[in-house]
Scaffold this motif. Structure first.
Motif, PDB file in Angstrom:
ATOM      1  N   VAL A 180      57.004  79.916  90.626  1.00  0.00           N
ATOM      2  CA  VAL A 180      57.164  78.448  90.584  1.00  0.00           C
ATOM      3  C   VAL A 180      58.682  78.095  89.997  1.00  0.00           C
ATOM      4  N   SER A 181      59.347  77.550  90.675  1.00  0.00           N
ATOM      5  CA  SER A 181      60.627  76.940  90.191  1.00  0.00           C
ATOM      6  C   SER A 181      60.579  75.660  89.662  1.00  0.00           C
ATOM      7  N   ILE A 182      61.206  75.590  88.662  1.00  0.00           N
ATOM      8  CA  ILE A 182      61.207  74.060  87.868  1.00  0.00           C
ATOM      9  C   ILE A 182      62.678  73.598  87.880  1.00  0.00           C
ATOM     10  N   PRO A 183      62.909  72.229  87.810  1.00  0.00           N
ATOM     11  CA  PRO A 183      64.048  71.850  87.842  1.00  0.00           C
ATOM     12  C   PRO A 183      65.372  72.369  86.917  1.00  0.00           C
ATOM     13  N   ILE A 184      66.284  72.640  87.644  1.00  0.00           N
ATOM     14  CA  ILE A 184      67.601  73.130  86.766  1.00  0.00           C
ATOM     15  C   ILE A 184      68.797  72.316  87.446  1.00  0.00           C
ATOM     16  N   SER A 185      68.697  71.269  87.842  1.00  0.00           N
ATOM     17  CA  SER A 185      69.965  70.553  88.383  1.00  0.00           C
ATOM     18  C   SER A 185      70.796  70.018  87.414  1.00  0.00           C
ATOM     19  N   PRO A 186      72.064  69.963  87.439  1.00  0.00           N
ATOM     20  CA  PRO A 186      73.135  69.392  86.618  1.00  0.00           C
ATOM     21  C   PRO A 186      73.098  68.026  86.397  1.00  0.00           C
ATOM     22  N   GLN A 187      72.244  67.454  87.522  1.00  0.00           N
ATOM     23  CA  GLN A 187      72.119  65.864  87.309  1.00  0.00           C
ATOM     24  C   GLN A 187      70.784  65.457  86.249  1.00  0.00           C
TER      25      GLN A 187
END
Length: 385
Positions: free
Chosen positions: A357-364
């Motif tokens: 499962v991938s969790i949020p890692i956005s620069p936003q």
């Protein structure tokens, strides 16, 4: 969208992108034009590659790359059993036969030993996928390519910033293929880029990407005066628009800054999760640069006390979006039916596909939302472990 919902992969868009798009709208030149040309030039300089062709997706780049190899029916192309379906579909669409190789469990990248096991007299090419932004073991893969005289295509959909031993990913093979989809490290909404250091096929690829029309056909409506075009190939509608390139130009300007933000989030997650009963990303190898495109967790019920899908549901209840990258290719109905692949023949891809499962890692992401994501993961795992 729920209030305060943390969107998975939400891009960071600033006034610079908005202004460039507005300018594009005001000029009235929306299709392929000067902004696409500028974006190609800038991307080529960033990746230290000789040629770059902007297209409407990474899938288009993969398809064009494979077409440039002049593959024949039943020629075999080896690729990863853990990838997005477009990698495999591109092989199918060019008339070749996809052959899968398993991945290393720790890195989630294609295993060079498994590649060599799959090579036959019909093998003509390999497509490596730099999964999540981690460079593949290019030293060993290049040995195989040289030994068997194979073509090499790099699927760099996750790997815009990635480097292996100082060299940008996308420069090792015959072609590099990049994605600028809305969740990627550089976004144009939809879009992609094909790169190469050989001019042998670039002119043909440019023609194929725009209906098979003669080179620079888009300039026929410019202020240089009308020019008749000639159709010299049976091509495709794969071109990028200036509207997209307008965003990409400024996204590229911020690539280093945004990469650092992703790296900081990665380090926060590593610290928060190091004592949890979950799998976290394998350490970044020496002499490589990870793009930090995906931060993937491995959720095994026997270890974590909760299965992956239940974990996703719990994260949703906490107002946090997640992703699954990916179910293994043999698990999908189409490939089961048409290629008879057995998921148990690819045990690492199967295991990752059932746990990841991938969790949020956005620069936003704000610091508040980074901690919100981390705390939610800790809360759910500690509750069930």
């Amino acid at each position: 969208m729920k209030k305060n919902f943390v969107v998975f992969g939400k891009p960071l868009i600033t006034k610079n992108e908005i202004s460039e798009v507005t300018e594009c709208l005001k000029t009235g030149w929306l299709g392929t034009g000067p902004k696409v040309e500028k974006f190609e030039t800038n991307f080529s300089k960033y990746k230290n590659t000789k040629y770059a062709v902007a297209v409407n997706s990474c899938t288009a780049a993969l398809h064009l790359s494979l077409l440039a190899l002049d593959l024949k029916p039943n020629d075999e192309v080896i690729t990863s059993a853990l990838t997005f379906c477009s990698t495999v579909n591109s092989i199918i669409h060019c008339g070749a036969k996809p052959v899968l190789a398993d991945v290393c469990y720790e890195t989630q990248n294609i295993d060079p030993k498994k590649i060599e096991d799959k090579i036959t007299s019909k093998t003509k090419a390999i497509i490596v996928v730099h999964f999540a932004g981690r460079p593949c073991d290019m030293k060993e893969i290049l040995k195989i390519v040289k030994k068997y005289k194979l073509f090499l295509i790099e699927d760099c959909a996750h790997a815009i910033e990635s480097k292996y031993q100082g060299t940008h990913c996308g420069n090792f093979g015959d072609y590099g293929c990049f994605s600028f989809y809305a969740t990627k490290n550089l976004v144009t909404g939809e879009g992609g880029m094909l790169t190469s250091n050989s001019n042998k096929k670039i002119s043909q690829i440019k023609v194929l990407a725009l209906h098979g029309m003669s080179k620079d056909a888009w300039k026929r409506y410019s202020d240089k005066g009308f020019v008749h075009y000639d159709v010299i190939e049976s091509g495709f509608k794969y071109n990028m628009m200036d509207l997209q390139a307008a965003i990409g130009i400024h996204q590229l300007n911020k690539i280093k800054e945004n990469h650092k933000k992703r790296e900081n989030i990665w380090e926060i997650y590593n610290q928060k999760f190091k004592n949890l009963k979950i799998g976290i990303p394998y350490p970044v190898e020496k002499n490589t640069k990870h793009a930090y495109h995906l931060y993937t967790l491995q959720i095994n019920k026997k270890i974590s006390g909760i299965d992956r899908d239940s974990f996703i549901n719990e994260m949703q209840k906490q107002n946090i979006g997640t992703g699954v990258h990916y179910k293994s290719i043999p698990e999908h109905t189409f490939y089961k039916k048409n290629y008879k692949w057995k998921v148990d023949d690819y045990p690492n891809a199967k295991k990752i596909g059932s746990e990841t499962v991938s969790i949020p890692i956005s620069p936003q992401l704000s610091k508040r939302n980074i901690l919100k994501v981390a705390d939610a993961v800790c809360k759910i795992i500690k509750k069930n472990a």
